[in-house]
Motif scaffolding. Structure first.
Motif, PDB file in Angstrom:
ATOM      1  N   LYS A 199      35.124  10.494  21.432  1.00 20.88           N
ATOM      2  CA  LYS A 199      36.367   9.994  20.821  1.00 20.88           C
ATOM      3  C   LYS A 199      37.504   9.970  21.847  1.00 20.88           C
ATOM      4  O   LYS A 199      38.300   9.019  21.890  1.00 20.88           O
ATOM      5  CB  LYS A 199      36.755  10.886  19.641  1.00 20.88           C
ATOM      6  N   ILE A 200      37.574  11.002  22.666  1.00 23.69           N
ATOM      7  CA  ILE A 200      38.632  11.061  23.684  1.00 23.69           C
ATOM      8  C   ILE A 200      38.441   9.963  24.714  1.00 23.69           C
ATOM      9  O   ILE A 200      39.409   9.307  25.133  1.00 23.69           O
ATOM     10  CB  ILE A 200      38.654  12.454  24.345  1.00 23.69           C
ATOM     11  N   VAL A 201      37.192   9.747  25.137  1.00 17.72           N
ATOM     12  CA  VAL A 201      36.918   8.690  26.121  1.00 17.72           C
ATOM     13  C   VAL A 201      37.328   7.338  25.551  1.00 17.72           C
ATOM     14  O   VAL A 201      37.897   6.500  26.261  1.00 17.72           O
ATOM     15  CB  VAL A 201      35.425   8.692  26.517  1.00 17.72           C
ATOM     16  N   LYS A 202      37.045   7.104  24.283  1.00 15.38           N
ATOM     17  CA  LYS A 202      37.467   5.852  23.647  1.00 15.38           C
ATOM     18  C   LYS A 202      38.990   5.727  23.664  1.00 15.38           C
ATOM     19  O   LYS A 202      39.537   4.638  23.878  1.00 15.38           O
ATOM     20  CB  LYS A 202      36.946   5.805  22.211  1.00 15.38           C
ATOM     21  N   PHE A 224      36.319   1.967  11.667  1.00 13.80           N
ATOM     22  CA  PHE A 224      35.244   2.574  10.870  1.00 13.80           C
ATOM     23  C   PHE A 224      33.907   2.411  11.577  1.00 13.80           C
ATOM     24  O   PHE A 224      33.121   3.349  11.682  1.00 13.80           O
ATOM     25  CB  PHE A 224      35.204   1.927   9.485  1.00 13.80           C
ATOM     26  N   PHE A 225      33.648   1.194  12.080  1.00 12.72           N
ATOM     27  CA  PHE A 225      32.385   0.953  12.761  1.00 12.72           C
ATOM     28  C   PHE A 225      32.285   1.731  14.068  1.00 12.72           C
ATOM     29  O   PHE A 225      31.213   2.208  14.445  1.00 12.72           O
ATOM     30  CB  PHE A 225      32.202  -0.546  13.016  1.00 12.72           C
ATOM     31  N   SER A 226      33.406   1.866  14.775  1.00 11.45           N
ATOM     32  CA  SER A 226      33.371   2.606  16.035  1.00 11.45           C
ATOM     33  C   SER A 226      33.102   4.088  15.794  1.00 11.45           C
ATOM     34  O   SER A 226      32.387   4.724  16.550  1.00 11.45           O
ATOM     35  CB  SER A 226      34.690   2.417  16.797  1.00 11.45           C
ATOM     36  N   VAL A 227      33.675   4.650  14.715  1.00  9.07           N
ATOM     37  CA  VAL A 227      33.407   6.046  14.364  1.00  9.07           C
ATOM     38  C   VAL A 227      31.948   6.224  13.988  1.00  9.07           C
ATOM     39  O   VAL A 227      31.288   7.188  14.406  1.00  9.07           O
ATOM     40  CB  VAL A 227      34.325   6.512  13.210  1.00  9.07           C
ATOM     41  N   ASN A 228      31.411   5.290  13.202  1.00 12.70           N
ATOM     42  CA  ASN A 228      29.997   5.364  12.829  1.00 12.70           C
ATOM     43  C   ASN A 228      29.095   5.291  14.048  1.00 12.70           C
ATOM     44  O   ASN A 228      28.055   5.955  14.106  1.00 12.70           O
ATOM     45  CB  ASN A 228      29.646   4.229  11.862  1.00 12.70           C
ATOM     46  N   ARG A 229      29.488   4.456  15.013  1.00  9.23           N
ATOM     47  CA  ARG A 229      28.703   4.339  16.238  1.00  9.23           C
ATOM     48  C   ARG A 229      28.670   5.666  16.978  1.00  9.23           C
ATOM     49  O   ARG A 229      27.616   6.085  17.472  1.00  9.23           O
ATOM     50  CB  ARG A 229      29.310   3.254  17.136  1.00  9.23           C
ATOM     51  N   ILE A 230      29.809   6.337  17.041  1.00 13.42           N
ATOM     52  CA  ILE A 230      29.876   7.635  17.710  1.00 13.42           C
ATOM     53  C   ILE A 230      29.018   8.658  16.978  1.00 13.42           C
ATOM     54  O   ILE A 230      28.280   9.434  17.601  1.00 13.42           O
ATOM     55  CB  ILE A 230      31.338   8.113  17.799  1.00 13.42           C
ATOM     56  N   ILE A 285      33.394   1.826  27.614  1.00 15.39           N
ATOM     57  CA  ILE A 285      33.041   3.008  28.398  1.00 15.39           C
ATOM     58  C   ILE A 285      32.678   4.165  27.473  1.00 15.39           C
ATOM     59  O   ILE A 285      31.773   4.958  27.770  1.00 15.39           O
ATOM     60  CB  ILE A 285      34.198   3.394  29.342  1.00 15.39           C
ATOM     61  N   ALA A 286      33.354   4.267  26.319  1.00 13.79           N
ATOM     62  CA  ALA A 286      33.037   5.324  25.359  1.00 13.79           C
ATOM     63  C   ALA A 286      31.606   5.183  24.849  1.00 13.79           C
ATOM     64  O   ALA A 286      30.880   6.179  24.695  1.00 13.79           O
ATOM     65  CB  ALA A 286      34.020   5.290  24.190  1.00 13.79           C
ATOM     66  N   THR A 287      31.178   3.941  24.591  1.00 13.20           N
ATOM     67  CA  THR A 287      29.809   3.717  24.123  1.00 13.20           C
ATOM     68  C   THR A 287      28.801   4.069  25.200  1.00 13.20           C
ATOM     69  O   THR A 287      27.777   4.720  24.926  1.00 13.20           O
ATOM     70  CB  THR A 287      29.630   2.246  23.692  1.00 13.20           C
ATOM     71  N   LEU A 288      29.090   3.657  26.424  1.00 14.41           N
ATOM     72  CA  LEU A 288      28.189   3.988  27.540  1.00 14.41           C
ATOM     73  C   LEU A 288      28.103   5.501  27.741  1.00 14.41           C
ATOM     74  O   LEU A 288      27.013   6.047  27.925  1.00 14.41           O
ATOM     75  CB  LEU A 288      28.680   3.316  28.825  1.00 14.41           C
ATOM     76  N   PHE A 289      29.248   6.160  27.675  1.00  9.72           N
ATOM     77  CA  PHE A 289      29.254   7.613  27.813  1.00  9.72           C
ATOM     78  C   PHE A 289      28.510   8.263  26.643  1.00  9.72           C
ATOM     79  O   PHE A 289      27.774   9.238  26.815  1.00  9.72           O
ATOM     80  CB  PHE A 289      30.687   8.131  27.878  1.00  9.72           C
ATOM     81  N   ILE A 303      31.145   8.526  36.990  1.00  4.00           N
ATOM     82  CA  ILE A 303      30.133   7.601  37.506  1.00  4.00           C
ATOM     83  C   ILE A 303      30.019   6.380  36.593  1.00  4.00           C
ATOM     84  O   ILE A 303      29.982   5.231  37.063  1.00  4.00           O
ATOM     85  CB  ILE A 303      28.772   8.314  37.633  1.00  4.00           C
ATOM     86  N   ILE A 304      29.983   6.607  35.280  1.00  2.00           N
ATOM     87  CA  ILE A 304      29.864   5.500  34.322  1.00  2.00           C
ATOM     88  C   ILE A 304      31.064   4.567  34.422  1.00  2.00           C
ATOM     89  O   ILE A 304      30.919   3.338  34.428  1.00  2.00           O
ATOM     90  CB  ILE A 304      29.713   6.054  32.890  1.00  2.00           C
ATOM     91  N   ALA A 305      32.261   5.136  34.503  1.00  2.89           N
ATOM     92  CA  ALA A 305      33.473   4.321  34.611  1.00  2.89           C
ATOM     93  C   ALA A 305      33.454   3.489  35.886  1.00  2.89           C
ATOM     94  O   ALA A 305      33.802   2.298  35.877  1.00  2.89           O
ATOM     95  CB  ALA A 305      34.714   5.219  34.581  1.00  2.89           C
ATOM     96  N   GLY A 306      33.034   4.109  36.987  1.00  4.48           N
ATOM     97  CA  GLY A 306      32.982   3.387  38.254  1.00  4.48           C
ATOM     98  C   GLY A 306      31.956   2.274  38.247  1.00  4.48           C
ATOM     99  O   GLY A 306      32.233   1.140  38.680  1.00  4.48           O
ATOM    100  N   LEU A 307      30.769   2.554  37.722  1.00  6.92           N
ATOM    101  CA  LEU A 307      29.693   1.555  37.722  1.00  6.92           C
ATOM    102  C   LEU A 307      29.963   0.419  36.750  1.00  6.92           C
ATOM    103  O   LEU A 307      29.506  -0.709  36.954  1.00  6.92           O
ATOM    104  CB  LEU A 307      28.363   2.221  37.364  1.00  6.92           C
ATOM    105  N   SER A 308      30.712   0.696  35.690  1.00  4.24           N
ATOM    106  CA  SER A 308      30.986  -0.346  34.696  1.00  4.24           C
ATOM    107  C   SER A 308      31.962  -1.405  35.211  1.00  4.24           C
ATOM    108  O   SER A 308      32.161  -2.438  34.565  1.00  4.24           O
ATOM    109  CB  SER A 308      31.545   0.282  33.415  1.00  4.24           C
ATOM    110  N   SER A 309      32.556  -1.167  36.368  1.00  2.00           N
ATOM    111  CA  SER A 309      33.498  -2.148  36.938  1.00  2.00           C
ATOM    112  C   SER A 309      32.774  -3.342  37.556  1.00  2.00           C
ATOM    113  O   SER A 309      33.383  -4.384  37.792  1.00  2.00           O
ATOM    114  CB  SER A 309      34.371  -1.477  38.003  1.00  2.00           C
ATOM    115  N   TYR A 310      31.475  -3.206  37.807  1.00  4.55           N
ATOM    116  CA  TYR A 310      30.710  -4.276  38.454  1.00  4.55           C
ATOM    117  C   TYR A 310      30.233  -5.304  37.425  1.00  4.55           C
ATOM    118  O   TYR A 310      29.888  -4.956  36.286  1.00  4.55           O
ATOM    119  CB  TYR A 310      29.500  -3.702  39.195  1.00  4.55           C
ATOM    120  N   ARG A 311      30.212  -6.520  37.870  1.00  2.00           N
ATOM    121  CA  ARG A 311      29.758  -7.602  36.997  1.00  2.00           C
ATOM    122  C   ARG A 311      28.276  -7.454  36.677  1.00  2.00           C
ATOM    123  O   ARG A 311      27.844  -7.685  35.553  1.00  2.00           O
ATOM    124  CB  ARG A 311      30.040  -8.954  37.672  1.00  2.00           C
ATOM    125  N   TYR A 312      27.509  -7.089  37.680  1.00  2.35           N
ATOM    126  CA  TYR A 312      26.080  -6.905  37.489  1.00  2.35           C
ATOM    127  C   TYR A 312      25.810  -5.419  37.255  1.00  2.35           C
ATOM    128  O   TYR A 312      26.303  -4.561  37.981  1.00  2.35           O
ATOM    129  CB  TYR A 312      25.302  -7.422  38.709  1.00  2.35           C
TER     130      TYR A 312
END
Length: 495
Positions: free
Chosen positions: A99-102, A4-10, A109-113, A345-354
């Motif tokens: 929703k599909i990305v999630k 429910f919260f994830s849908v509201n966030r979207i 990654i869905a939130t970042l996208f 790009i978002i998926a690739g960059l999110s792999s880094y710790r920093y």
């Protein structure tokens, strides 16, 4: 509860994105500078349920559904129904994409996208309130394909469904052609049984046969152009007339420009492009890191061939343009792939710790979209209205009765629309004159004059003025100036 919260966030992210698009639309009214949108809107306002009034262009079958939605909206408001349609569909598409990305990646990654979709790019924001081709709306189909592949079902029903999906996607807009090789490539790489694969092919062929029958037997207009089945807005692909090497070397620049360009000149553009290249390269390395950690489903990597297939087709297409700046309309074709490219790009960059580079990517997008709101407001011009008349003339110019009805319902723009229709009729009949022999050219000229004579006398002066205008330098398609004098001679002989 967590779902429910994830849908509201979207929903919140989608609403924030819609607010930005609504503000931009309110300030700049981009549909007033888009002749294609204006022409489409004028036809929708007729409330005519004939196929030629509902289908905007035959290669964009989805325009039929959008026209129906527009006519439904017309029942409740006098505000541009096509603008409201664009606003609604933009919200729905962004919601489905997130929703599909999630589903296929994860909530992070869905939130970042989703955050990225709020401000997106300067070339995407205007499409939340304007319609000019279905490129931005069609951006939903690559995501839907990824979802189908992610399901990893191996039933006959699923394979037929996949084939039907590909056919419907292509029918919606020919830009979805690139999904077909991507789908079959994935199936072959995943070693799908050939017999199962044939069911997908069967489902696809069934839809395409129906589409061909519709195009062949239903009147979509454009009788003066006689558009072929492979024609896109009267333009066909031809690799013989392009400098392939030059286009390939400039492709990275075109892609970067499509994400960064704003209408007004900007001295920092070269530096911003370099930053974008750097972020992209780092993202590619990040995707390799994710691959080694085995954090992604195998089907998610189909993002890469989908992007590559699109860029290859775009490079060889007649719509390839190298621009540093300019209207969002010039970059409209790339809005199809930009959401998927940004997801990569978002998926690739999110792999880094920093997350410094990831933050830089978001700041880059927000700054450029913010600068979009510093653009000088352009009022609706006579040239835009005349160009809208040109579109209406190319589509329905053969039907004098329909044109008269449309123009009489728009009295404030009557003269400009008449001239635009004359321009459209002339361009439709005479654009191919260089490939005609003398007798055929003369026949076309007589046909043009006789067609204009079917219009009321009050229209004919403005229509002929539009015909003369069609020979002006700098217009597309370019007409043979020698024909202008012959037209005047034929007109004078009939007086």
């Amino acid at each position: 509860m967590r779902e429910f919260f994830s849908v509201n966030r979207i929903i919140i992210l989608c609403v924030l994105g819609s607010i930005i698009r609504l503000i931009f639309g309110y300030i700049y009214t981009p549909w007033q500078q888009a002749p294609d949108h204006l022409a489409w809107e004028i036809i929708i306002e007729q409330g005519n349920l004939q196929y030629d009034h509902l289908i905007h262009y035959p290669h964009e079958g989805g325009s039929f559904l959008i026209s129906l939605l527009g006519q439904f909206i017309e029942l409740f408001t006098n505000i541009s129904s096509l603008t409201i349609s664009a606003f609604i569909l933009d919200f729905v598409i962004r919601f489905i994409q997130i929703k599909i990305v999630k589903k296929i990646f994860n909530i992070k990654i869905a939130t970042l996208f989703g955050v990225w979709t709020v401000f997106a790019t300067p070339t995407i924001i205007p499409w939340g309130t304007v319609n000019f081709g279905l490129h931005a709306l069609s951006a939903i189909f690559p995501f839907l394909l990824l979802l189908l592949l992610h399901q990893k079902r191996d039933t006959i029903k699923h394979h037929i469904l996949c084939g039907v999906f590909l056919g419907v996607a292509l029918w919606f807009s020919y830009i979805n052609l690139i999904l077909i090789p991507a789908f079959f490539l994935y199936r072959l790489m995943s070693r799908t049984d050939i017999k199962r694969l044939l069911y997908s092919l069967l489902g696809f062929i069934g839809v395409i046969i129906l589409h061909i029958l519709v195009r062949k037997f239903l009147d979509a207009g454009f009788q003066l152009n006689e558009l072929g089945l492979t024609s896109i807005r009267g333009v066909d692909f031809s690799i013989h007339d392009i400098d392939i090497l030059n286009r390939l070397t400039n492709l990275p620049t075109v892609v970067a420009n499509s994400t960064l360009a704003i209408p007004q000149s900007n001295l920092y553009m070269p530096s911003l492009r370099l930053l974008y290249y750097f972020v992209f390269i780092v993202a590619c390395i990040g995707m390799i890191i994710y691959h080694k950690k085995n954090n992604f489903a195998y089907s998610n990597y189909m993002i890469i061939p989908i992007i590559i297939f699109f860029l290859v087709v775009y490079t060889f297409s007649p719509f390839f343009e190298l621009r540093d700046m300019g209207s969002y309309i010039y970059f409209r074709h790339l809005t199809y792939i930009l959401p998927l490219l940004s997801l990569f790009i978002i998926a690739g960059l999110s792999s880094y710790r920093y997350k410094v580079i990831l933050i830089a990517f978001f700041i880059l997008g927000m700054v450029r979209t913010g600068q979009l709101f510093t653009t000088q407001i352009s009022p609706k011009s006579d040239g835009i209205t005349k160009a809208a008349g040109w579109i209406i003339g190319t589509k329905l110019g053969h039907d004098a009765k329909a044109i008269v009805t449309i123009i009489e319902d728009n009295p404030d723009s009557k003269i400009l629309l008449r001239q635009g229709v004359g321009w459209g009729i002339s361009a439709s009949l005479l654009f191919d004159n260089d490939n005609l022999d003398k007798i055929e050219a003369e026949t076309k000229l007589i046909e043009l004059v006789e067609l204009i004579s079917t219009y009321p006398k009050a229209y004919q002066i403005d229509l002929l003025e539009g015909v003369k205008f069609s020979f002006n330098e700098g217009l597309t398609p370019r007409l043979n100036p020698e024909l202008r004098l012959k037209i005047e001679q034929i007109v004078n002989s009939k007086k």
